[in-house]
Design a protein around this motif. Structure first.
Motif, mmCIF file in Angstrom:
data_model
loop_
_atom_site.group_PDB
_atom_site.id
_atom_site.type_symbol
_atom_site.label_atom_id
_atom_site.label_comp_id
_atom_site.label_asym_id
_atom_site.label_seq_id
_atom_site.Cartn_x
_atom_site.Cartn_y
_atom_site.Cartn_z
ATOM 1 N N PHE A 1 0.716 -1.007 -0.039
ATOM 2 C CA PHE A 1 0.031 0.209 0.237
ATOM 3 C C PHE A 1 0.790 1.278 0.092
ATOM 4 O O PHE A 1 0.573 2.234 -0.641
ATOM 5 C CB PHE A 1 -0.833 -0.126 1.209
ATOM 6 N N MET A 2 2.128 1.138 0.473
ATOM 7 C CA MET A 2 3.136 2.548 0.488
ATOM 8 C C MET A 2 3.343 2.353 -1.003
ATOM 9 O O MET A 2 3.537 3.729 -1.244
ATOM 10 C CB MET A 2 4.232 1.884 1.425
ATOM 11 N N VAL A 3 3.884 1.743 -1.624
ATOM 12 C CA VAL A 3 4.311 1.535 -2.864
ATOM 13 C C VAL A 3 3.230 2.090 -3.925
ATOM 14 O O VAL A 3 3.561 3.192 -4.475
ATOM 15 C CB VAL A 3 4.721 0.079 -3.373
ATOM 16 N N ASP A 4 1.942 1.768 -3.640
ATOM 17 C CA ASP A 4 0.885 2.127 -4.287
ATOM 18 C C ASP A 4 0.572 3.727 -4.149
ATOM 19 O O ASP A 4 0.418 4.579 -5.085
ATOM 20 C CB ASP A 4 -0.545 1.458 -4.031
ATOM 21 N N PHE A 5 0.660 4.278 -2.901
ATOM 22 C CA PHE A 5 0.689 5.468 -2.595
ATOM 23 C C PHE A 5 1.716 6.281 -3.140
ATOM 24 O O PHE A 5 1.434 7.256 -3.723
ATOM 25 C CB PHE A 5 0.550 5.542 -1.075
ATOM 26 N N VAL A 6 3.019 5.896 -3.225
ATOM 27 C CA VAL A 6 3.982 6.680 -3.754
ATOM 28 C C VAL A 6 3.811 6.614 -5.330
ATOM 29 O O VAL A 6 4.192 7.497 -5.831
ATOM 30 C CB VAL A 6 5.416 6.295 -3.543
ATOM 31 N N LEU A 7 3.382 5.570 -6.025
ATOM 32 C CA LEU A 7 3.351 5.522 -7.294
ATOM 33 C C LEU A 7 2.264 6.572 -7.669
ATOM 34 O O LEU A 7 2.361 7.444 -8.691
ATOM 35 C CB LEU A 7 2.606 4.215 -7.891
ATOM 36 N N SER A 8 1.108 6.702 -6.943
ATOM 37 C CA SER A 8 -0.031 7.646 -7.257
ATOM 38 C C SER A 8 0.447 9.150 -7.197
ATOM 39 O O SER A 8 0.204 9.985 -7.746
ATOM 40 C CB SER A 8 -1.118 7.328 -6.102
ATOM 41 N N LEU A 9 1.368 9.239 -6.137
ATOM 42 C CA LEU A 9 2.163 10.541 -5.849
ATOM 43 C C LEU A 9 2.441 10.980 -7.091
ATOM 44 O O LEU A 9 2.443 12.181 -7.456
ATOM 45 C CB LEU A 9 3.108 10.754 -4.623
ATOM 46 N N VAL B 1 14.274 -0.417 -6.166
ATOM 47 C CA VAL B 1 13.841 0.319 -5.068
ATOM 48 C C VAL B 1 12.213 -0.134 -5.009
ATOM 49 O O VAL B 1 11.848 -0.245 -3.696
ATOM 50 C CB VAL B 1 14.048 1.809 -4.872
ATOM 51 N N ILE B 2 11.715 -0.182 -5.826
ATOM 52 C CA ILE B 2 10.133 -0.443 -5.755
ATOM 53 C C ILE B 2 10.022 -2.008 -6.056
ATOM 54 O O ILE B 2 10.601 -2.412 -7.193
ATOM 55 C CB ILE B 2 9.146 0.275 -6.733
ATOM 56 N N GLN B 3 9.719 -2.732 -5.145
ATOM 57 C CA GLN B 3 9.633 -4.370 -5.462
ATOM 58 C C GLN B 3 8.478 -4.868 -6.552
ATOM 59 O O GLN B 3 7.587 -4.060 -6.962
ATOM 60 C CB GLN B 3 9.148 -5.106 -4.073
ATOM 61 N N ASP B 4 9.166 -5.601 -7.509
ATOM 62 C CA ASP B 4 8.226 -6.263 -8.500
ATOM 63 C C ASP B 4 6.994 -6.737 -7.622
ATOM 64 O O ASP B 4 6.979 -7.466 -6.691
ATOM 65 C CB ASP B 4 8.966 -7.314 -9.307
ATOM 66 N N SER B 5 6.054 -6.580 -8.594
ATOM 67 C CA SER B 5 4.542 -7.128 -8.170
ATOM 68 C C SER B 5 3.530 -6.875 -9.333
ATOM 69 O O SER B 5 3.745 -6.093 -10.012
ATOM 70 C CB SER B 5 3.842 -6.465 -7.051
ATOM 71 N N LEU B 6 2.670 -7.992 -9.331
ATOM 72 C CA LEU B 6 1.794 -7.880 -10.378
ATOM 73 C C LEU B 6 0.914 -6.431 -10.267
ATOM 74 O O LEU B 6 0.675 -6.007 -11.457
ATOM 75 C CB LEU B 6 0.779 -9.048 -10.505
ATOM 76 N N SER B 7 0.511 -6.203 -8.991
ATOM 77 C CA SER B 7 -0.123 -4.735 -9.119
ATOM 78 C C SER B 7 0.622 -3.544 -9.650
ATOM 79 O O SER B 7 0.183 -2.909 -10.378
ATOM 80 C CB SER B 7 -0.573 -4.470 -7.636
ATOM 81 N N VAL B 8 1.951 -3.410 -9.159
ATOM 82 C CA VAL B 8 2.862 -2.589 -9.840
ATOM 83 C C VAL B 8 3.047 -2.641 -11.318
ATOM 84 O O VAL B 8 2.829 -1.600 -12.097
ATOM 85 C CB VAL B 8 4.226 -2.645 -9.342
ATOM 86 N N ALA B 9 3.039 -3.748 -12.036
ATOM 87 C CA ALA B 9 3.169 -4.109 -13.255
ATOM 88 C C ALA B 9 1.843 -3.639 -13.901
ATOM 89 O O ALA B 9 2.018 -3.016 -15.001
ATOM 90 C CB ALA B 9 3.460 -5.484 -13.729
ATOM 91 N N HIS B 10 0.668 -3.973 -13.387
ATOM 92 C CA HIS B 10 -0.599 -3.469 -13.764
ATOM 93 C C HIS B 10 -0.716 -1.922 -13.946
ATOM 94 O O HIS B 10 -1.179 -1.269 -15.074
ATOM 95 C CB HIS B 10 -1.747 -4.054 -13.019
ATOM 96 N N ARG B 11 -0.290 -1.360 -13.106
ATOM 97 C CA ARG B 11 -0.311 0.128 -12.928
ATOM 98 C C ARG B 11 0.599 0.892 -14.159
ATOM 99 O O ARG B 11 0.246 1.710 -14.872
ATOM 100 C CB ARG B 11 0.319 0.690 -11.407
ATOM 101 N N LEU B 12 1.702 0.047 -14.215
ATOM 102 C CA LEU B 12 2.620 0.698 -15.314
ATOM 103 C C LEU B 12 2.080 0.336 -17.019
ATOM 104 O O LEU B 12 2.031 1.277 -17.590
ATOM 105 C CB LEU B 12 4.008 -0.183 -15.207
#
Length: 199
Positions: free
Chosen positions: A43-51, A71-82
């Motif tokens: 949720f912190m990674v998602d927050f920073v991505l949104s920022l 620095v940002i860990q690989d995850s499916l949620s981050v990949a989908h945001r990208l």
């Protein structure tokens, strides 16, 4: 969780500091965790991505560096945001594909390519990562037809034929040709119409 709930979120909601400064502080926080061999919670990674994405102007260059240096860990949620960022930031697609590959999310990566009409790239990826990658014949041929590129359709069709023949030879498939349940008859007919015999 405490840093997010008690520090970052209240400051963000209060709009007490400028975006640029807040993003710099959040970035330093992630870098500090990374330097200690720790990863921020999802949720912190998602927050920073949104920022970074919602800032004016968006801080894509900072986001790119954080991803590049893991620095940002690989995850499916981050990949989908990208993947969702591709229109606004073109390099986001390659960042997402690289992440999906590292996660061994082969089917999601293939779908990302096919949904963008990158049929030849999908075939190449399937070839390079066999046998872990399985390509559904109907999905591949449908994407090739939808791309409007007959050359890509030819590549996809011949790739599937070669795969089926190899699987049949090693007793992993009951037939060396398309099976009725694969529902590819319209695509076979189209191949024969454009290129001649499918044999």
């Amino acid at each position: 969780a405490d840093m997010h709930r008690h520090v970052f979120l209240p400051i963000y909601e209060s709009k007490a500091v400028e975006d640029e400064y807040f993003i710099a502080v959040a970035t330093e926080y992630l870098l500090g965790l990374s330097s200690r061999g720790m990863m921020a919670e999802a949720f912190m990674v998602d927050f920073v991505l949104s920022l970074m994405v919602e800032a004016s102007p968006p801080r894509y260059n900072v986001l790119h560096q954080l991803l590049q240096y893991h620095v940002i860990q690989d995850s499916l949620s981050v990949a989908h945001r990208l993947l969702d960022l591709e229109r606004e930031y073109r390099p986001a697609l390659q960042l997402a594909l690289d992440m999906l590959h590292r996660l061994k999310a082969h089917q999601e990566l293939l779908e990302a390519l096919l949904s963008r009409g990158l049929v030849v790239e999908a075939v190449q990826y399937a070839q390079d990562n066999a046998p872990q990658v399985k390509m559904a014949p109907k999905r591949l041929l449908s994407a090739a037809r939808e791309s409007g590129d007959d050359d890509a359709f030819f590549v996809a069709f011949r790739f599937l034929q070669a795969e089926m023949q190899a699987q049949h030879a090693s007793h992993r498939r009951s037939s060396s040709t398309f099976l009725p349940e694969e529902d590819c008859e319209p695509h076979i007919a189209y191949f024969e119409k454009v290129f001649g015999s499918a044999a």
